[in-house]
Structures are given as structure tokens and as C-alpha cells.
Design a protein around this motif. Structure first.
Motif, PDB file in Angstrom:
ATOM      1  N   ILE A 186       1.028  -1.528   0.271  1.00  0.00           N
ATOM      2  CA  ILE A 186       0.436   0.226  -0.500  1.00  0.00           C
ATOM      3  C   ILE A 186       0.458   1.402  -0.180  1.00  0.00           C
ATOM      4  O   ILE A 186      -0.061   2.379  -0.238  1.00  0.00           O
ATOM      5  CB  ILE A 186      -1.030   0.238   1.262  1.00  0.00           C
ATOM      6  CG1 ILE A 186      -0.643  -0.253   2.104  1.00  0.00           C
ATOM      7  CG2 ILE A 186      -1.808  -1.253   1.025  1.00  0.00           C
ATOM      8  CD1 ILE A 186      -1.229   0.027   3.710  1.00  0.00           C
ATOM      9  N   TYR A 217      -8.888   2.904  -3.850  1.00  0.00           N
ATOM     10  CA  TYR A 217      -8.120   1.683  -3.557  1.00  0.00           C
ATOM     11  C   TYR A 217      -8.848   0.906  -2.924  1.00  0.00           C
ATOM     12  O   TYR A 217      -8.509  -0.460  -2.344  1.00  0.00           O
ATOM     13  CB  TYR A 217      -6.572   1.914  -2.418  1.00  0.00           C
ATOM     14  CG  TYR A 217      -5.957   3.320  -3.516  1.00  0.00           C
ATOM     15  CD1 TYR A 217      -5.368   2.556  -4.433  1.00  0.00           C
ATOM     16  CD2 TYR A 217      -5.709   4.544  -3.377  1.00  0.00           C
ATOM     17  CE1 TYR A 217      -4.384   3.646  -5.635  1.00  0.00           C
ATOM     18  CE2 TYR A 217      -5.191   4.715  -3.668  1.00  0.00           C
ATOM     19  CZ  TYR A 217      -4.275   4.908  -5.149  1.00  0.00           C
ATOM     20  OH  TYR A 217      -3.858   5.426  -5.980  1.00  0.00           O
ATOM     21  N   LEU A 271      -7.629  -3.051  -0.841  1.00  0.00           N
ATOM     22  CA  LEU A 271      -7.599  -3.199   0.524  1.00  0.00           C
ATOM     23  C   LEU A 271      -8.078  -3.922   1.317  1.00  0.00           C
ATOM     24  O   LEU A 271      -7.475  -5.274   1.732  1.00  0.00           O
ATOM     25  CB  LEU A 271      -7.558  -1.481   1.256  1.00  0.00           C
ATOM     26  CG  LEU A 271      -7.559  -0.731   0.394  1.00  0.00           C
ATOM     27  CD1 LEU A 271      -8.127   1.018   1.693  1.00  0.00           C
ATOM     28  CD2 LEU A 271      -5.754  -0.951   1.436  1.00  0.00           C
TER      29      LEU A 271
END
Length: 162
Positions: free
Chosen positions: A90, A114, A118
Motif C-alpha cells: 500500500i 483503492y 484494500l
């Protein structure tokens, strides 16, 4: 002698410095792969030093409670490796803020683009905090008490090992 990490006396300090070094030296951010390998090797060496220091202190302290179990578990290299792998996935996301609190990773900011990534990594959404969080399966919050991010950052939360 530490080339990249400066004055890391605790695992928390080491992890935070690692996150900052990832931002600067990760190949996806224009960094050098050789530098990243050196950073990882130095991190591993310092982790072992901190772990040995922790184990020496633990041997002196014979009390065995949930807080001690958590402190012992956070020095488990396997658990730490999982956190590092997630951070590496990330760290290149644009417009997000990453906070490392103990063995938890908190992410906020512009995360909409994202969210699927995630989720696939293992992050969960904390609706009331409006942040994503990740922790390894070994760590859980002990009480059902709701904590604000301010309380969490102060370290007032307690964890137990699953």
C-alpha cells in the motif's frame, strides 16, 4: 552501524521509520531496488536486536498477563513480516495516510480508488472512524469498549492473542 534507521529503540519506532523509508526508497516510487534490499536487511538485523533486548527484559519480569502476551507476540518475526508485506503493497497509493499503531495499520484519506485492493489485502472498514484497518489474525482488541483514534494513538487499547 545503522545506515538507514536512526535511534530506533522500540519496535514501534522501527516500524514507523520503515514506513517512511518505504515511501522514499520503494522501487514503485522511483527508488532503487538495491537500497530497498539493504533497508530490509538492516530492518531484519535491528528487529533481532530489539527482540533479544525484549526477551532479556521479559526474562526478568515473571508476571504473565495478557499485556505481556501481546508484548511478546509483537516481537514474533512471522507476525512482523505480515505487517511489512502489507505495508509494501500500500505504500505507493497516492493520497492516503498510513498510521502504524502497535501491530495495526490504519489508512485514511483518498481511499475510494483503492477500496477493492484494500479489501483483498485483508483491510476492514471502521465505519465510525472512517478509516481502513489491518491487523494479523493473532491480534484482537480485548474489550468491547469503543475507542477513539486519539485513545488508540495514545496506546490505551489492549490486545489479546487469539
Amino acid at each position: 552501524m545503522a545506515r538507514y534507521f536512526k535511534n530506533a529503540e522500540t519496535l514501534e519506532q522501527l516500524r514507523k521509520q520503515y514506513k517512511d523509508l518505504l515511501k522514499k526508497h520503494h522501487p514503485d516510487n522511483g527508488g532503487n531496488l538495491t537500497d530497498m534490499q539493504e533497508i530490509n536487511a538492516e530492518y531484519d538485523r535491528l528487529f533481532k536486536v530489539l527482540k533479544d533486548r525484549h526477551e532479556s527484559k521479559s526474562a526478568e519480569n515473571t508476571e504473565n498477563n495478557a499485556k505481556t502476551d501481546f508484548n511478546n507476540m509483537k516481537y514474533d518475526f512471522t507476525e512482523d513480516q505480515k505487517l511489512r508485506e502489507v505495508l509494501q503493497q500500500i505504500i505507493t497509493f497516492e493520497g492516503i495516510n498510513i498510521e502504524i499503531v502497535g501491530c495495526w495499520i490504519w489508512v485514511d484519506g483518498n481511499t475510494y480508488d483503492y477500496k477493492d485492493t484494500l479489501k483483498s489485502i485483508g483491510f476492514k472498514w471502521a465505519r465510525e472512524k472512517k478509516k481502513w484497518y489491518f491487523h494479523t489474525e493473532a491480534f484482537r482488541k480485548r474489550s468491547k469498549k469503543k475507542l477513539s483514534m486519539e485513545d488508540i494513538l495514545k496506546g490505551e487499547n489492549e490486545y489479546i492473542i487469539k
